[in-house]
Design a protein around this motif. Structure first.
Motif, short mmCIF file in Angstrom:
data_model
loop_
_atom_site.label_atom_id
_atom_site.label_comp_id
_atom_site.label_asym_id
_atom_site.label_seq_id
_atom_site.Cartn_x
_atom_site.Cartn_y
_atom_site.Cartn_z
N HIS A 159 17.19 3.96 -7.60
CA HIS A 159 16.30 4.26 -8.61
C HIS A 159 16.07 5.71 -8.51
O HIS A 159 16.48 6.50 -9.73
CB HIS A 159 15.09 3.53 -8.57
CG HIS A 159 14.15 3.73 -9.74
ND1 HIS A 159 12.84 3.23 -9.62
CD2 HIS A 159 14.31 4.19 -11.11
CE1 HIS A 159 12.30 3.68 -11.07
NE2 HIS A 159 13.31 4.02 -11.86
N LEU A 203 16.82 2.65 -14.76
CA LEU A 203 16.80 1.36 -13.80
C LEU A 203 16.46 0.37 -14.88
O LEU A 203 17.41 -0.66 -15.14
CB LEU A 203 15.37 1.20 -12.93
CG LEU A 203 15.15 -0.06 -12.50
CD1 LEU A 203 16.38 -0.80 -11.57
CD2 LEU A 203 13.65 -0.08 -11.71
N VAL A 246 17.68 -3.20 -5.82
CA VAL A 246 17.46 -1.78 -6.26
C VAL A 246 16.51 -1.10 -5.02
O VAL A 246 15.71 -1.60 -4.56
CB VAL A 246 16.20 -1.74 -7.34
CG1 VAL A 246 16.04 -0.42 -7.55
CG2 VAL A 246 17.01 -2.43 -8.64
N ALA A 249 14.16 1.19 -4.25
CA ALA A 249 13.25 1.81 -5.08
C ALA A 249 12.33 2.51 -4.23
O ALA A 249 11.13 2.74 -4.27
CB ALA A 249 12.44 0.88 -5.80
N ILE A 273 7.84 0.27 -13.01
CA ILE A 273 8.80 -0.92 -12.67
C ILE A 273 8.10 -2.22 -13.19
O ILE A 273 6.98 -2.57 -12.52
CB ILE A 273 9.22 -0.98 -11.40
CG1 ILE A 273 9.81 0.45 -10.83
CG2 ILE A 273 10.20 -2.03 -11.08
CD1 ILE A 273 10.18 0.33 -9.25
#
Ligand SMILES: *Cc1c(COP(=O)(O)O)cnc(C)c1O
Length: 373
Positions: free
Chosen positions: A137, A148, A164, A166, A175
């Protein structure tokens, strides 16, 4: 002498209350610690509104352990993973997949260019054998933010799974799991949540993870087994990083008090803007265009001035109370400055002043990079 401020993206500067939470010992079998684990997991799921669809599986180790666990548990041996590549952490995912013996395909981008959802879509259309996409991300190697949400829509529309990393975005960049389809989101205690390092966690779709029994190559990194054991006993499978969990719980309390994701992002944006302004005044040139720069970590070109040597520069700034981060690019000399952690814009102003004083001390007159860099 006071401790230096860490302008690094993890370990980072933590709040004294977060550190104070580590001043007691916890029994890993004790009900009180089990309740702590359950509370931390529930709070982590709440941040992206994932409680209805996802489960939180905590894992001992640094963030990479959790990335490796997610890939090894979710991707079957017959799977193939598309890895959009615009930086060092994307390439770490490729290394993990190579180590695990999972088929992978890189989709390369320049390191100062965000991943293009259209290119991901075309690649998935052309390669029906690809089962998963693994996306970073915020690519901490440069500080670039990849889109994303748009990529998640593309991957879901093509019926593939999305994993992902992140790590350096979760908790700060928005998110929202209800409208961003993600099979597994991986992050860790010591980044934007401002805990101490030592545990990762994976927010995995419950239905997806439920199908992954016995798939992992590793005993210790098996997320399905870790999840089942936690569900059945309330305990971690192996010795948990008790103090790290306690510190993360305290950090999450602070996170809520600060105002959650929106407030954390607002503070990081102010830190980031303060840093950008100050460094521009000194003549430093940022590596990334402002349009793709996340307010997490900045990469600056190293000055071409012959008086500049990173080790001396680092030491000068360090002596003045701030810890910088080396660059992670192979092509051009750079260094990085993080904006995350328990820092305010005044701290970033202080860092810029320390950088200015160090340049004077070293006799660096110009901060322009080598022509063509
Ligand atoms: C920090 C980080 C990781 C994990 O790195 P560790 O050294 O294992 O903590 C993975 N991906 C990204 C994008 C990160 O910023």
């Amino acid at each position: 002498m006071t401790d230096p401020l860490l302008l690094t993206p993890g370990p980072l500067t933590t709040h004294p209350q977060t550190r104070a939470a580590m001043l007691r010992d916890w029994g890993s079998w004790d009900g009180e610690f089990n309740a702590l684990t359950a509370r931390v997991c529930a709070r982590l799921l709440e941040i992206p509104e994932g409680a209805n669809t996802h489960v939180c599986v905590p894992l001992q180790g640094s963030g990479t352990f959790a990335v490796e666990a997610a890939l090894g548990t979710l991707v079957p041996p017959t799977g193939k993973v598309l890895v959009p590549d615009n930086g060092a952490y994307c390439r770490r995912i490729l290394s993990i997949l190579a180590t695990l013996g999972r088929a992978a395909q890189a989709l390369p981008f320049a390191e100062d260019q965000a991943v293009d959802p259209g290119a991901v879509d075309r690649c998935l259309a052309a390669h029906p054998e690809i089962t998963h996409v693994a996306l970073v991300h915020c690519e901490t190697g440069t500080g670039i933010e990849n889109p994303l949400h748009a990529i998640a829509q593309v991957v879901a529309a093509r019926g593939r799974g999305l994993i992902v990393d992140a790590m350096s975005s979760f908790g700060a960049l928005p998110i929202h799991l209800p409208d961003t389809p993600i099979d597994a989101l991986v992050s860790a205690s010591g980044k934007c949540l401002e805990g101490v390092p030592g545990m990762g966690f994976v927010l995995a779709r419950r239905d997806v993870l439920a199908d992954c029994a016995g798939r992992c190559h590793s005993l210790a990194l098996d997320l399905h087994a870790q999840w089942r054991y936690l569900e059945e006993t309330g305990q971690w499978r192996f010795t948990p990083p008790t103090h790290v969990v306690a510190a993360l719980d305290a950090a999450l309390t602070r996170y809520g008090e600060e105002g959650g994701q929106a407030a954390r992002l607002a503070r990081y944006r102010e830190n980031s803007a303060t840093l950008s302004r100050g460094m521009a005044e000194l003549g430093f040139v940022p590596f990334l265009p402002a349009t793709v720069q996340a307010p997490i970590i900045h990469t600056f070109h190293a000055p071409a001035d012959p008086a500049y040597h990173f080790p001396d520069f680092y030491q000068g700034v360090r002596t003045r109370g701030y810890v910088l981060y080396p660059g992670k690019l192979t092509r051009v000399p750079t260094f990085r400055v993080g904006c995350i952690g328990a820092l305010t814009p005044a701290d970033l102003d202080g860092a810029v002043a320390a950088i200015r004083a160090t340049l004077v001390e070293l006799g660096v007159r110009h901060c322009r990079p080598e022509a063509g860099a």
